[in-house]
Enzyme design. Structure first.
Site, PDB file in Angstrom:
ATOM      1  N   SER A 253       0.845  -1.158   0.062  1.00 60.71           N
ATOM      2  CA  SER A 253      -0.152  -0.101   0.017  1.00 60.71           C
ATOM      3  C   SER A 253       0.736   1.302  -0.002  1.00 60.71           C
ATOM      4  CB  SER A 253      -0.970   0.251   1.097  1.00 60.71           C
ATOM      5  OG  SER A 253      -1.938   0.937   1.216  1.00 60.71           O
TER       6      SER A 253
ATOM      7  N   ASP B 128      -9.893  -4.349  -4.239  1.00 62.57           N
ATOM      8  CA  ASP B 128      -9.190  -3.305  -3.628  1.00 62.57           C
ATOM      9  C   ASP B 128     -10.334  -2.150  -3.444  1.00 62.57           C
ATOM     10  OD1 ASP B 128      -7.569  -1.645  -2.039  1.00 62.57           O
ATOM     11  OD2 ASP B 128      -5.842  -2.762  -2.923  1.00 62.57           O
TER      12      ASP B 128
ATOM     13  N   HIS C 223      -8.190  -5.161   0.037  1.00 61.54           N
ATOM     14  CA  HIS C 223      -6.735  -4.195   0.519  1.00 61.54           C
ATOM     15  C   HIS C 223      -6.020  -5.227   1.477  1.00 61.54           C
ATOM     16  CE1 HIS C 223      -4.195  -0.932   0.147  1.00 61.54           C
ATOM     17  NE2 HIS C 223      -4.142  -0.722   1.475  1.00 61.54           N
TER      18      HIS C 223
END
Length: 224
Positions: free
Chosen positions: A116, A170, A202
Site C-alpha cells: 500500500s 481493493d 486491500h
C-alpha cells in the site's frame, strides 16, 4: 534519526536482503509473519521491516499514526501529494539500503518492497535510485506523482524488475490504480510482473505470497 526495524535474520549464509515497507497505520511487526514464512523458503535472505514514524494524517482527520507521508485523499491519488514527506522517507529508506551495502550485500542482491503506502514508497525510492537493485516488489500499491517520478526515473532503475500484485476488489487503493501503475511503468520501458488476484480486497493472500516468493528467488537466488 534512522528508522528502527524488525529484522528476520538469514537462516544460512547471508547473501541477499529484502527491505519491506509496511502500509499506513501499521508497523514492521505486521509483516513479520510473512517474512518468517518467506525466510524458511529463502534461508540466505535477511528481511528488514522498518517502522514508519508517527505523524498527522489528513485523510484520518489529522490523527497521528505511523505513516511514511501525509495522505490527503484517496479519490484523486495523483494530486496534492506530500512530496516533502515522501522525500524524507526516501532518505531514510536509502539509509537502510546503504547499511545493507556497507554490511557486505551488493545493491544487486537487495530487493525493496512494500504494501500500500509502503508500495508507493518502494516505487518512489527505487525509480529514483542510481543503484541497480535486485528488484522492486509492490503489493496493493501505486505510483505516486506519476509524471514527475517517471521524468526522474534513472537509467539504473529501468534494469530493475518490478513485481506488482493487486486485488481486483481493493476498496482502498483501487485496482485501476494498480493497472495504471503497470501501464505507466511498461510504457517507460520497465519490466513489470503484474498479478491480479480475483476478489481480493486491500490485503494479501497465499497465492500472492507464493508469487512474491518466486519473484524473490529469481531476483536473489541462493548463491552456489
Amino acid at each position: 534519526m534512522g528508522l528502527s526495524s524488525v529484522v528476520v535474520r538469514a537462516r544460512a549464509a547471508h547473501t541477499g536482503s529484502v527491505i519491506f515497507v509496511h502500509g499506513l497505520g501499521d508497523s514492521g511487526y505486521g509483516w513479520e509473519p510473512v517474512a518468517q514464512k518467506l525466510s524458511r523458503a529463502l534461508p540466505h535472505v535477511k528481511f528488514v521491516l522498518p517502522h514508519a514514524p508517527e505523524q498527522p494524517v489528513t485523510l484520518n482527520g489529522g490523527m497521528r499514526m505511523p505513516s511514511w507521508y501525509d495522505i490527503r485523499s484517496l479519490d484523486k491519488i495523483a494530486s496534492n501529494e506530500d512530496e516533502d514527506g515522501m522525500n524524507a522517507s526516501m532518505r531514510k529508506l536509502n539509509e537502510l539500503i546503504r547499511a545493507e551495502i556497507d554490511g557486505g550485500v551488493p545493491a544487486n542482491r537487495i530487493v525493496l518492497g512494500g504494501f500500500s503506502q509502503g508500495g508507493a514508497m518502494t516505487l518512489f525510492t527505487g525509480l529514483q535510485s542510481e543503484l541497480q537493485l535486485a528488484g522492486l516488489a509492490v503489493l496493493s500499491g501505486y505510483l505516486p506523482m506519476r509524471e514527475r517520478i517517471m521524468n526522474r526515473a534513472t537509467d539504473a532503475s529501468k534494469k530493475v524488475p518490478v513485481f506488482h500484485g493487486h486485488g481486483t476488489a481493493d476498496e482502498v487503493v483501487l485496482f485501476q490504480y494498480g493497472e495504471m501503475t503497470r501501464n505507466t511503468l511498461q510504457k517507460s520501458g520497465h519490466s513489470v510482473d503484474f498479478h491480479a488476484y480475483n476478489h481480493m480486497g486491500h490485503s494479501t493472500c497465499d497465492d500472492e505470497i507464493r508469487d512474491l516468493q518466486t519473484f524473490l528467488s529469481t531476483c536473489i537466488p541462493e548463491s552456489t
